[in-house]
Motif scaffolding. Sequence first.
Motif, PDB file in Angstrom:
ATOM      1  N   LYS A 113       0.858  -1.383   0.337  1.00 31.45           N
ATOM      2  CA  LYS A 113      -0.121  -0.310   0.457  1.00 31.45           C
ATOM      3  C   LYS A 113       1.222   1.167  -0.365  1.00 31.45           C
ATOM      4  O   LYS A 113       2.250   1.319  -0.010  1.00 31.45           O
ATOM      5  CB  LYS A 113      -1.263  -0.108   1.152  1.00 31.45           C
ATOM      6  N   THR A 114       0.206   2.342  -0.423  1.00 36.63           N
ATOM      7  CA  THR A 114       0.734   3.785   0.197  1.00 36.63           C
ATOM      8  C   THR A 114       1.817   3.809  -1.168  1.00 36.63           C
ATOM      9  O   THR A 114       2.241   4.494  -1.473  1.00 36.63           O
ATOM     10  CB  THR A 114       0.557   4.212   1.697  1.00 36.63           C
ATOM     11  N   THR A 115       3.336   3.956   0.430  1.00 44.80           N
ATOM     12  CA  THR A 115       4.164   4.390   0.123  1.00 44.80           C
ATOM     13  C   THR A 115       4.738   3.456  -0.897  1.00 44.80           C
ATOM     14  O   THR A 115       5.290   3.233  -1.345  1.00 44.80           O
ATOM     15  CB  THR A 115       4.919   4.827   1.265  1.00 44.80           C
ATOM     16  N   ALA A 116       5.025   2.173  -0.489  1.00 43.75           N
ATOM     17  CA  ALA A 116       5.594   0.988  -0.432  1.00 43.75           C
ATOM     18  C   ALA A 116       5.223   1.055  -2.373  1.00 43.75           C
ATOM     19  O   ALA A 116       5.930   0.625  -2.698  1.00 43.75           O
ATOM     20  CB  ALA A 116       5.255  -0.043   0.165  1.00 43.75           C
ATOM     21  N   LYS A 117       3.827   0.707  -1.841  1.00 45.81           N
ATOM     22  CA  LYS A 117       3.042   1.569  -3.779  1.00 45.81           C
ATOM     23  C   LYS A 117       3.686   2.109  -4.388  1.00 45.81           C
ATOM     24  O   LYS A 117       4.410   1.479  -5.953  1.00 45.81           O
ATOM     25  CB  LYS A 117       1.564   0.877  -3.818  1.00 45.81           C
ATOM     26  N   ALA A 118       4.194   2.975  -4.406  1.00 50.19           N
ATOM     27  CA  ALA A 118       4.383   4.471  -5.133  1.00 50.19           C
ATOM     28  C   ALA A 118       6.199   3.715  -5.539  1.00 50.19           C
ATOM     29  O   ALA A 118       6.443   4.202  -6.577  1.00 50.19           O
ATOM     30  CB  ALA A 118       4.693   5.291  -4.678  1.00 50.19           C
ATOM     31  N   TYR A 119       6.997   3.684  -4.410  1.00 51.03           N
ATOM     32  CA  TYR A 119       8.181   3.075  -4.782  1.00 51.03           C
ATOM     33  C   TYR A 119       8.314   1.702  -5.274  1.00 51.03           C
ATOM     34  O   TYR A 119       9.437   1.821  -5.975  1.00 51.03           O
ATOM     35  CB  TYR A 119       8.639   2.293  -3.136  1.00 51.03           C
ATOM     36  N   ASP A 155       7.787   3.042  -9.482  1.00 55.01           N
ATOM     37  CA  ASP A 155       8.883   3.613  -9.864  1.00 55.01           C
ATOM     38  C   ASP A 155       9.606   2.287 -10.491  1.00 55.01           C
ATOM     39  O   ASP A 155      10.273   2.407 -11.213  1.00 55.01           O
ATOM     40  CB  ASP A 155       9.250   4.797  -9.074  1.00 55.01           C
ATOM     41  N   LEU A 185      -2.427   7.232  -8.131  1.00 55.62           N
ATOM     42  CA  LEU A 185      -1.474   7.087  -6.084  1.00 55.62           C
ATOM     43  C   LEU A 185      -1.605   8.525  -6.340  1.00 55.62           C
ATOM     44  O   LEU A 185      -1.864   9.102  -4.771  1.00 55.62           O
ATOM     45  CB  LEU A 185      -0.293   6.469  -6.859  1.00 55.62           C
ATOM     46  N   SER A 186      -1.160   9.312  -7.042  1.00 53.78           N
ATOM     47  CA  SER A 186      -0.549  11.060  -6.781  1.00 53.78           C
ATOM     48  C   SER A 186      -1.805  11.787  -6.710  1.00 53.78           C
ATOM     49  O   SER A 186      -1.747  12.721  -6.332  1.00 53.78           O
ATOM     50  CB  SER A 186       0.358  11.444  -8.424  1.00 53.78           C
ATOM     51  N   THR A 234       9.677  13.563 -13.035  1.00 57.50           N
ATOM     52  CA  THR A 234       9.941  12.465 -11.784  1.00 57.50           C
ATOM     53  C   THR A 234      10.030  10.790 -11.867  1.00 57.50           C
ATOM     54  O   THR A 234       9.917  10.150 -11.291  1.00 57.50           O
ATOM     55  CB  THR A 234       9.052  12.644 -10.051  1.00 57.50           C
ATOM     56  N   ARG A 256       0.336   4.713 -11.456  1.00 60.86           N
ATOM     57  CA  ARG A 256       1.484   6.209 -10.889  1.00 60.86           C
ATOM     58  C   ARG A 256       0.387   7.429 -10.368  1.00 60.86           C
ATOM     59  O   ARG A 256       0.309   7.888 -10.103  1.00 60.86           O
ATOM     60  CB  ARG A 256       2.558   6.550 -11.310  1.00 60.86           C
TER      61      ARG A 256
END
Length: 325
Positions: A48-54, A57, A311-312, A93, A308
Motif C-alpha cells: 500500500k501507499t508509500t511502498a506501492k509508489a516505490y 517507480d 496514486l498521485s 519524476t 502512478r
Amino acid sequence: MPTVTTTATLADVTASDAALRRYLHGLPGVDAVGLEARAASLGTRSIKTTAKAYALDLALSMIDLTTLEGADTPGKVRSLCAKAARPDPSDRTAPRSAAVCVYPDMVGTAREALTAAGAPEVKVASVATAFPAGRAALPVKLADARDAVAAGADEIDMVIDRGAFLSGRYMAVFEEIRAVREVCARSEGEPAHLKVIFENGELATYDNIRRASWLAMLAGADFIKTSTGKTGVNATPANTLLMLEAVRDFRAATDTQVGVKPAGGIRTAKDAVKYLVLVAETVGADWLSPEWFRFGASSLLNDLLMQRQKLSTGRYSGPDYVTVD
C-alpha cells in the motif's frame, strides 16, 4: 543445493559433454506442486501507499521497452526511445526505462535517438542469434551478435538452440553461449552484457528450466531470460520463481551474481508488483534494481504510468493520458 564451489570444479563440470550431462541431471528435481503453490502464495501479497509508489517507480525503471516486428522503421524506434527517455512527458519524476530492445539493424538508430534525447544511460539491447527460433548456423548467429555489438549495443539477448538442448546436446548449447559471450567482449570499452533466453514454454518441464538456468550461468550469462514473447507460454510467476531460486543458489555456490528477466505476458502494474514480491522474498534486495532484474514487457509501462498517476491524484486519467504502442 548444487556444489560448484571453485574455478577448478567449474572446469571439471564443463570439461566434457558427459561431465556436463552428469552435473545437470544431478540437480535436484523440481517439486512442481510446491513451486506453483509458493508462487501463488507470494502473489497474494499486497502493498500500500508509500511502498506501492516505490514499487511502481522501481518497475518502471526495470522495463526493457521492446519493438521486434518485421515492420519496424527508424521512426518507430525513435518514438520508442523518446518514450524510454521520458515515459511521462507531464511528470519529470517518472523514472526512465532500463533499456530499449531492437533488432541488430536498428541498434544505431536507437543509440542516436537516446543520445539526442539526453538519455545515454538508457541501454540499447539487441536480440541476436537468429531470434526468435534460433535456427541458424553458428557463424550466422555470431555475425548477428557481432553486428549488434559493433553498432553500439550495450546488451545482447540471445536465444538458445532449444532443439539441441531438448535432444541432450548440452555441450553444444554451452559452447554456443560461450562463443556469443566472446563476441560481447569488445576490443574497446565495456563488454556488452549477455542475456540468455530459454523459451520456457518450449522446454516443457520445470526440471528442464532448472537445467537450462544452470547451463547458461555456467557458460557465463549475465542474465537469464524466460522467453522471447513470441510463443503461447511466456513468463509465469512459477517459472520466474524457479529461475530466481537458480540464481540465488548459483551465487551461493560460485559467488557470482546473475540477473533474471521475465518476458512476455506481464501487462499490468498488479502483475509487476507480484514479480517484485517474488524477487524480494526469494533473492532479496540485492536483485531489486535494473542491474539485476528486468521486465520484457512494453505494454506494462502504460499501466504503470496510469497507476502512478492514480496514486498521485486519486483518479484515473483519460484514455489519451499515455501513448498506445
